[in-house]
Design a protein around this motif. Structure first.
Motif, PDB file in Angstrom:
ATOM      1  N   MET A  40      45.858  55.861  36.138  1.00  0.00           N
ATOM      2  CA  MET A  40      44.991  55.146  37.070  1.00  0.00           C
ATOM      3  C   MET A  40      44.886  55.881  38.411  1.00  0.00           C
ATOM      4  SD  MET A  40      43.551  52.497  35.821  1.00  0.00           S
ATOM      5  CE  MET A  40      43.605  50.959  34.906  1.00  0.00           C
ATOM      6  N   ALA A  41      45.999  56.441  38.862  1.00  0.00           N
ATOM      7  CA  ALA A  41      45.995  57.179  40.130  1.00  0.00           C
ATOM      8  C   ALA A  41      45.053  58.381  40.068  1.00  0.00           C
ATOM      9  CB  ALA A  41      47.406  57.644  40.470  1.00  0.00           C
ATOM     10  N   LYS A  42      44.965  58.989  38.893  1.00  0.00           N
ATOM     11  CA  LYS A  42      44.112  60.160  38.715  1.00  0.00           C
ATOM     12  C   LYS A  42      42.644  59.778  38.556  1.00  0.00           C
ATOM     13  CE  LYS A  42      44.399  62.181  34.715  1.00  0.00           C
ATOM     14  NZ  LYS A  42      44.922  62.984  33.580  1.00  0.00           N
ATOM     15  N   ARG A  43      42.379  58.715  37.811  1.00  0.00           N
ATOM     16  CA  ARG A  43      41.003  58.387  37.436  1.00  0.00           C
ATOM     17  C   ARG A  43      40.263  57.499  38.437  1.00  0.00           C
ATOM     18  NH1 ARG A  43      37.353  58.411  34.887  1.00  0.00           N
ATOM     19  NH2 ARG A  43      37.354  57.131  33.003  1.00  0.00           N
ATOM     20  N   LEU A  44      40.931  56.494  38.974  1.00  0.00           N
ATOM     21  CA  LEU A  44      40.211  55.493  39.770  1.00  0.00           C
ATOM     22  C   LEU A  44      39.521  56.058  41.014  1.00  0.00           C
ATOM     23  CD1 LEU A  44      42.409  52.266  39.487  1.00  0.00           C
ATOM     24  CD2 LEU A  44      40.165  52.696  38.481  1.00  0.00           C
ATOM     25  N   PRO A  45      40.174  56.930  41.792  1.00  0.00           N
ATOM     26  CA  PRO A  45      39.478  57.449  42.974  1.00  0.00           C
ATOM     27  C   PRO A  45      38.185  58.202  42.644  1.00  0.00           C
ATOM     28  CG  PRO A  45      41.835  57.870  43.128  1.00  0.00           C
ATOM     29  CD  PRO A  45      41.573  57.392  41.738  1.00  0.00           C
TER      30      PRO A  45
END
Length: 353
Positions: A40-45
């Motif tokens: 999520m840290a990689k994809r959401l931004p």
């Protein structure tokens, strides 16, 4: 036709949530679920979403409370000790009738326990996800593909019934890799006229609250919620049956353990023992009617879990004394083998034919 992708279970959970329209994730790292948060840290931004690593599990679940109050799809994930810390916030979510998704990738306990797979959070998830009278929807996938599919269903039903939903996985499912196909579904979020997301002068203020100082008002609210639970029990209980039509011995198992039981049941059939399996897909609501029906034609039942015996109590309640219900479990992060389960089936059957 959609392409199959080889993915780790934790990462597949995260990708499925994103494809469901979840752009708000709040969490805290803990083994064996950390890849959910890392993904999520990689994809959401990159897609205009929000990833927040909170300072604690308690903060994370309360951030979910805030986001859910605004009507957006929000999610958190953790493993067993972390879920324990979240239970106060989960109770507030229940008491405020807020939908969200909670992932529990179970590990051994109690206490810090170990980081290996376990199913010893069944009681917590299905009986006491938080203090007070209340339940959450609990889905128990057995494959990575089912984990993906159930994320879509969990968000949908959480919004339909205005309550939290949980995917109850474990360290084995979270860490293993399998090919998956992501459903090509149009994401349609439910209307949320109750959300506290700005009234724009067009309606009264919405207030999200779980505090009722008048006892009769709290009782009325709880009774209304439990009337909804009865509808859910009737409509949403899910189960898989495997070789149960003529089975004399029914084995009940859920999640990763059911994969092992399936192999043991197949081996028992090859040795002339009429074994079958009932697999709860929802563990709340528990598919009591299906389990009771299986008991009508079987002579014995066996419940297999990666715990010292938790779901077995629901099985015995459903069977209601119609047939004996035996139990076999491994704990502490030890995964039962098909040979072990087959041996238990053979003991119940009086030995191989």
């Amino acid at each position: 036709m959609a392409e199959k992708v080889l993915m780790k279970g934790n990462e597949a959970l995260a990708e499925a949530a994103i494809r469901c329209g979840c752009k708000r994730f709040f969490g805290y790292p803990i083994t064996p679920q950390t890849e959910v948060a890392a993904y999520m840290a990689k994809r959401l931004p990159k897609i205009g979403g929000t990833y927040m690593q909170a300072e604690s599990e308690i903060s994370a679940i309360n951030m979910v409370y805030g986001a859910a109050s605004a009507g957006v799809r929000a999610m958190t994930s953790s493993s067993s000790p972390g879920i324990s810390l979240k239970t106060e916030g989960i109770s507030y979510l229940i008491g405020s009738d807020l939908p969200c998704l909670i992932i529990n990738v179970m590990r051994g306990g109690p206490g810090l326990g170990g980081i290996q797979p376990s199913q010893s959070d069944y009681w917590q998830a299905t009986k006491a996800p938080g203090h007070g009278d209340g339940h959450i929807l609990v889905f128990a996938p057995s494959t990575i593909q089912e984990m993906v599919d159930l994320v879509f269903d969990a968000f949908d039903l959480a919004e339909t019934y205005r309550m939290p939903a949980m995917i109850l996985a474990d360290g084995m499912l979270g860490q293993m890799m399998e090919p998956v196909v992501f459903p090509e579904k149009e994401v349609v979020e439910h209307e949320k006229p109750w959300a506290a997301n700005g009234h724009q002068g067009k309606r009264e203020h919405n207030i999200i609250n779980s505090l009722y100082l008048k006892p009769d008002e709290l009782e009325r609210t709880n009774r209304e919620r439990f009337a909804r639970y009865e509808i859910i029990k009737e409509k949403e209980a899910r189960v898989e049956e495997y070789l149960t039509e003529d089975a004399d011995i029914i084995v009940v198992a859920y999640g990763a353990t059911s994969r092992i039981v399936r192999a043991a049941v197949k081996a028992a059939r090859e040795q002339g023992i009429k074994a079958g399996m009932v697999r709860p897909i929802t563990v709340w609501p528990f598919p009591a009617k299906a389990v009771a029906k299986a008991a009508e034609t079987a002579s014995r039942m066996l419940c297999v879990e990666m715990s010292l015996g938790q779901m077995v109590e629901d099985v015995r309640l459903a069977v209601n004394g119609k047939v004996p219900v035996e139990f076999y479990g491994r704990t502490g992060g030890i995964i039962p083998t098909p040979a072990e389960v087959l041996e238990q089936i053979k003991k119940i059957a009086g030995g191989a034919k």
